[in-house]
Design a protein around this motif. Structure first.
Motif, PDB file in Angstrom:
ATOM      1  N   GLN A 237       0.803  -1.218   0.000  1.00 32.34           N
ATOM      2  CA  GLN A 237       0.000   0.000   0.000  1.00 32.34           C
ATOM      3  C   GLN A 237       0.841   1.275   0.000  1.00 32.34           C
ATOM      4  OE1 GLN A 237      -2.626  -0.269   3.393  1.00 32.34           O
ATOM      5  NE2 GLN A 237      -1.041  -1.065   4.741  1.00 32.34           N
ATOM      6  N   ASN A 238       2.087   1.164  -0.449  1.00 32.32           N
ATOM      7  CA  ASN A 238       2.950   2.346  -0.544  1.00 32.32           C
ATOM      8  C   ASN A 238       2.718   3.014  -1.897  1.00 32.32           C
ATOM      9  OD1 ASN A 238       5.072   4.199  -0.821  1.00 32.32           O
ATOM     10  ND2 ASN A 238       6.451   2.957   0.422  1.00 32.32           N
ATOM     11  N   ASP A 239       2.164   4.223  -1.889  1.00 31.18           N
ATOM     12  CA  ASP A 239       1.808   4.865  -3.159  1.00 31.18           C
ATOM     13  C   ASP A 239       3.017   5.402  -3.920  1.00 31.18           C
ATOM     14  OD1 ASP A 239       2.431   7.102  -1.684  1.00 31.18           O
ATOM     15  OD2 ASP A 239       0.400   7.924  -1.661  1.00 31.18           O
ATOM     16  N   ALA A 240       4.231   5.180  -3.392  1.00 31.26           N
ATOM     17  CA  ALA A 240       5.441   5.500  -4.173  1.00 31.26           C
ATOM     18  C   ALA A 240       5.716   4.417  -5.204  1.00 31.26           C
ATOM     19  CB  ALA A 240       6.643   5.653  -3.237  1.00 31.26           C
ATOM     20  N   ALA A 241       5.093   3.237  -5.076  1.00 31.01           N
ATOM     21  CA  ALA A 241       5.239   2.160  -6.057  1.00 31.01           C
ATOM     22  C   ALA A 241       4.360   2.453  -7.272  1.00 31.01           C
ATOM     23  CB  ALA A 241       4.849   0.827  -5.434  1.00 31.01           C
ATOM     24  N   ASP A 242       4.666   1.786  -8.382  1.00 28.20           N
ATOM     25  CA  ASP A 242       3.854   1.966  -9.598  1.00 28.20           C
ATOM     26  C   ASP A 242       2.473   1.339  -9.450  1.00 28.20           C
ATOM     27  OD1 ASP A 242       5.837   3.293 -11.339  1.00 28.20           O
ATOM     28  OD2 ASP A 242       6.943   1.417 -11.122  1.00 28.20           O
ATOM     29  N   ILE A 243       2.405   0.204  -8.744  1.00 32.88           N
ATOM     30  CA  ILE A 243       1.138  -0.509  -8.549  1.00 32.88           C
ATOM     31  C   ILE A 243       1.013  -0.834  -7.062  1.00 32.88           C
ATOM     32  CG2 ILE A 243      -0.276  -2.463  -9.307  1.00 32.88           C
ATOM     33  CD1 ILE A 243       1.752  -2.857 -11.612  1.00 32.88           C
ATOM     34  N   TYR A 244      -0.130  -0.540  -6.464  1.00 33.92           N
ATOM     35  CA  TYR A 244      -0.288  -0.785  -5.026  1.00 33.92           C
ATOM     36  C   TYR A 244      -1.759  -0.967  -4.686  1.00 33.92           C
ATOM     37  CZ  TYR A 244      -1.378   4.236  -5.087  1.00 33.92           C
ATOM     38  OH  TYR A 244      -1.924   5.462  -5.383  1.00 33.92           O
ATOM     39  N   ALA A 245      -2.020  -1.501  -3.499  1.00 33.53           N
ATOM     40  CA  ALA A 245      -3.385  -1.682  -3.012  1.00 33.53           C
ATOM     41  C   ALA A 245      -3.768  -0.516  -2.117  1.00 33.53           C
ATOM     42  CB  ALA A 245      -3.505  -2.993  -2.255  1.00 33.53           C
ATOM     43  N   THR A 246      -5.027  -0.223  -2.100  1.00 27.33           N
ATOM     44  CA  THR A 246      -5.538   0.829  -1.218  1.00 27.33           C
ATOM     45  C   THR A 246      -6.936   0.428  -0.740  1.00 27.33           C
ATOM     46  OG1 THR A 246      -5.921   3.217  -1.023  1.00 27.33           O
ATOM     47  CG2 THR A 246      -6.549   2.192  -3.102  1.00 27.33           C
ATOM     48  N   ASN A 247      -7.416   1.118   0.287  1.00 30.34           N
ATOM     49  CA  ASN A 247      -8.756   0.863   0.810  1.00 30.34           C
ATOM     50  C   ASN A 247      -8.931  -0.608   1.187  1.00 30.34           C
ATOM     51  OD1 ASN A 247     -11.346   1.606   1.547  1.00 30.34           O
ATOM     52  ND2 ASN A 247     -12.203   1.345  -0.509  1.00 30.34           N
ATOM     53  N   ILE A 248      -7.939  -1.165   1.912  1.00 30.72           N
ATOM     54  CA  ILE A 248      -7.958  -2.591   2.279  1.00 30.72           C
ATOM     55  C   ILE A 248      -8.901  -2.803   3.467  1.00 30.72           C
ATOM     56  CG2 ILE A 248      -6.551  -4.550   3.026  1.00 30.72           C
ATOM     57  CD1 ILE A 248      -4.102  -3.087   1.803  1.00 30.72           C
ATOM     58  N   ARG A 249      -9.795  -3.776   3.311  1.00 28.06           N
ATOM     59  CA  ARG A 249     -10.735  -4.119   4.383  1.00 28.06           C
ATOM     60  C   ARG A 249     -10.626  -5.607   4.683  1.00 28.06           C
ATOM     61  NH1 ARG A 249     -11.999  -1.813  -0.481  1.00 28.06           N
ATOM     62  NH2 ARG A 249     -14.016  -2.844  -0.786  1.00 28.06           N
ATOM     63  N   MET A 250     -10.598  -5.962   5.978  1.00 29.35           N
ATOM     64  CA  MET A 250     -10.611  -7.377   6.363  1.00 29.35           C
ATOM     65  C   MET A 250     -12.042  -7.894   6.346  1.00 29.35           C
ATOM     66  SD  MET A 250      -7.782  -7.787   9.378  1.00 29.35           S
ATOM     67  CE  MET A 250      -8.238  -6.322  10.294  1.00 29.35           C
ATOM     68  N   GLU A 251     -12.213  -9.095   5.792  1.00 21.82           N
ATOM     69  CA  GLU A 251     -13.556  -9.641   5.625  1.00 21.82           C
ATOM     70  C   GLU A 251     -13.529 -11.159   5.789  1.00 21.82           C
ATOM     71  OE1 GLU A 251     -17.504  -9.122   5.186  1.00 21.82           O
ATOM     72  OE2 GLU A 251     -16.188  -7.434   4.740  1.00 21.82           O
ATOM     73  N   ASN A 252     -13.988 -11.681   6.944  1.00 27.69           N
ATOM     74  CA  ASN A 252     -14.150 -13.125   7.163  1.00 27.69           C
ATOM     75  C   ASN A 252     -12.882 -13.918   6.845  1.00 27.69           C
ATOM     76  OD1 ASN A 252     -15.550 -15.438   7.884  1.00 27.69           O
ATOM     77  ND2 ASN A 252     -16.245 -15.818   5.786  1.00 27.69           N
ATOM     78  N   GLY A 253     -11.747 -13.487   7.375  1.00 26.97           N
ATOM     79  CA  GLY A 253     -10.498 -14.203   7.152  1.00 26.97           C
ATOM     80  C   GLY A 253      -9.846 -13.916   5.821  1.00 26.97           C
ATOM     81  N   GLY A 254     -10.423 -12.991   5.045  1.00 26.80           N
ATOM     82  CA  GLY A 254      -9.860 -12.567   3.754  1.00 26.80           C
ATOM     83  C   GLY A 254      -9.866 -11.051   3.663  1.00 26.80           C
TER      84      GLY A 254
END
Length: 450
Positions: A237-254
């Motif tokens: 989730q580091n936005d200095a990378a070209d591709i990253y994840a954002t708005n991460i939510r935990m949901e039932n073990g996933g």
């Protein structure tokens, strides 16, 4: 060695996870495949059911004397009778990595290297390509839970290959797309120093075909020295990378999350396996799928359908009462990711870790790191060191790790004593980890905890 000229092939050590994938590749191409391994396993039994002839004693009467090619794994001793016979009688004898080298020459190759995460990322990529209808030949270092295999074939001239740094074998590959997940020191029995490990990964990137692409994890050491005509980075989730994840939510073990790149975005990606590190692995796989032109809709559907890999954050029991996770983690950083992710997903549950150290040299080199990481647990059971290919080293035992664990209660016991201990104690969250034969505990512990 051109693949089309091979009609009969013999494998010395056919039951290894990497060797069996190549055996399956040739078997599905109609090549006569046979081989030797020391012991019968579920994997070799599957190979036999697929029509591959295997024997389990060193026996010159059972080898294929008409073989065009003989393939061996570095785990096989040089004195093995069959290997000696083939070498002394003029057969073409090559390592597994030599065959993969030829495959990367002849096919569009996507290779995944790194000291952690390569099995998961390569399996995710191969699953995405298969599920989306793009197609690929997959050569994996683990058993996909979706398909129950470490290999699948396709008419499409594309290969996804897990690139193993052990024995420097991955330096023979020439990928079109190369993924690099981590450069932490490991296999110091082979490389000697941390710098030599990093040098090898830099060389891996230098072997990318002209106009090929390197997709490397953001902020790797010596990142400026990595090669590739096209270079991209990915991150959790580091936005200095070209591709990253954002708005991460935990949901039932996933997890649910969005994946962002400067020119594109995929929202509401659902990953139904545990481990925050697996979100980062998914970002890498999604980056490759996007490079190949696979649509957001197909990527989203494929990730949601991904069921994981045997022994990679593998849920064996998951209910309101107890959670049991089994994992291949055998390096301090892998253990850190495993334990922290499990404790985050299942807050409030007492975390019991059963760990089997793998190799005397790795225990010697990383005892401090293992102690620090296992201190994150609430309770630790250490099994004796699994020697694999090594002889014992004086003074290197599991007690060495135990002395560096601070906080949790620590016990050392043999593997056979573990089921009774688990039966007699209250377990809330159990993790078994290691790359040896600790997987033999999966079935009895699952039965007890259920």
């Amino acid at each position: 060695m051109e693949l089309k000229n091979i009609h009969r092939i013999y494998f010395v050590g056919i039951g290894g996870i990497g060797m069996s994938a190549i055996a399956r590749f040739f078997n599905e191409k109609g090549v006569a495949v046979s081989g030797y391994d020391r012991t019968s396993t579920l994997l070799t039994q599957q190979l036999e059911a697929e029509g591959i002839r295997i024997h389990y004693t060193e026996d010159l009467e059972q080898i294929d004397r008409a073989a065009d090619l003989v393939v061996y794994t570095p785990a096989i001793p040089a004195t093995q009778k069959e290997l000696v016979f083939y070498r002394e009688n003029g057969y073409e004898v090559v390592k597994r990595s030599d065959v993969l080298q030829e495959i990367t020459r002849e096919l569009f190759a996507i290779t995944v290297a790194g000291t952690h995460g390569k099995t998961t990322v390569s399996t995710m990529i191969a699953h995405l390509l298969r599920h989306a209808g793009y197609g690929c030949n997959a050569f994996l270092g683990g058993i996909s839970s979706n398909y129950g295999k470490n290999f699948w074939s396709s008419e499409k001239p594309v290969a996804v290959i897990e690139a193993d740094e052990y024995d420097r074998s991955f330096l023979k590959l020439s990928p079109d797309i190369a993924v690099l997940t981590a450069m932490d020191p490991d296999h110091l029995d082979i490389y000697g120093t941390e710098q030599a490990v990093e040098d090898a990964f830099i060389q891996y990137s230098a072997n990318i075909k002209p106009n090929g692409t390197l997709l490397a994890r953001h902020a790797l050491p010596r990142a400026a020295e990595l090669k590739g005509d096209n270079k991209l980075t990915y991150s959790l989730q580091n936005d200095a990378a070209d591709i990253y994840a954002t708005n991460i939510r935990m949901e039932n073990g996933g997890y649910e999350f969005d994946v962002v790149e400067q020119d594109w975005m995929i929202d509401n990606v659902k990953l139904h396996i545990g481990g925050m590190h697996n979100v980062e692995n998914a970002v890498a796989a999604i980056g490759v799928a996007h490079l190949l032109g696979i649509s957001n809709e197909k990527i989203r559907a494929a990730v949601a359908d991904f069921k994981g890999i045997r022994r990679r954050f593998d849920y064996l029991v998951k209910n309101d009462r107890v959670v049991y996770i089994d994992d291949y983690a055998h390096h301090p950083e892998e253990l850190r990711a495993l334990i922290t992710s499990a404790k985050t997903l299942f807050r409030g549950k007492k975390c019991t870790v059963i760990f089997q150290p793998h190799l005397f040299t790795r225990t010697r080199d990383f005892a401090e790191g293992f102690g620090e990481t296992l201190s994150l647990a609430d309770e630790v059971i250490l099994l004796p060191i699994y020697p694999a290919r090594e002889l014992p080293i004086e003074g290197i035992t599991s007690e060495m790790i135990a002395g560096k664990i601070h906080g949790p209660e620590v016990k050392i016991m043999n593997r056979d004593a573990v089921p009774d201990w688990v039966r007699d104690n209250k377990i809330e969250m159990l993790i078994t980890a290691g790359a040896g034969d600790i997987d033999l505990l999966r079935e009895p512990l699952t039965a007890i905890l259920n």
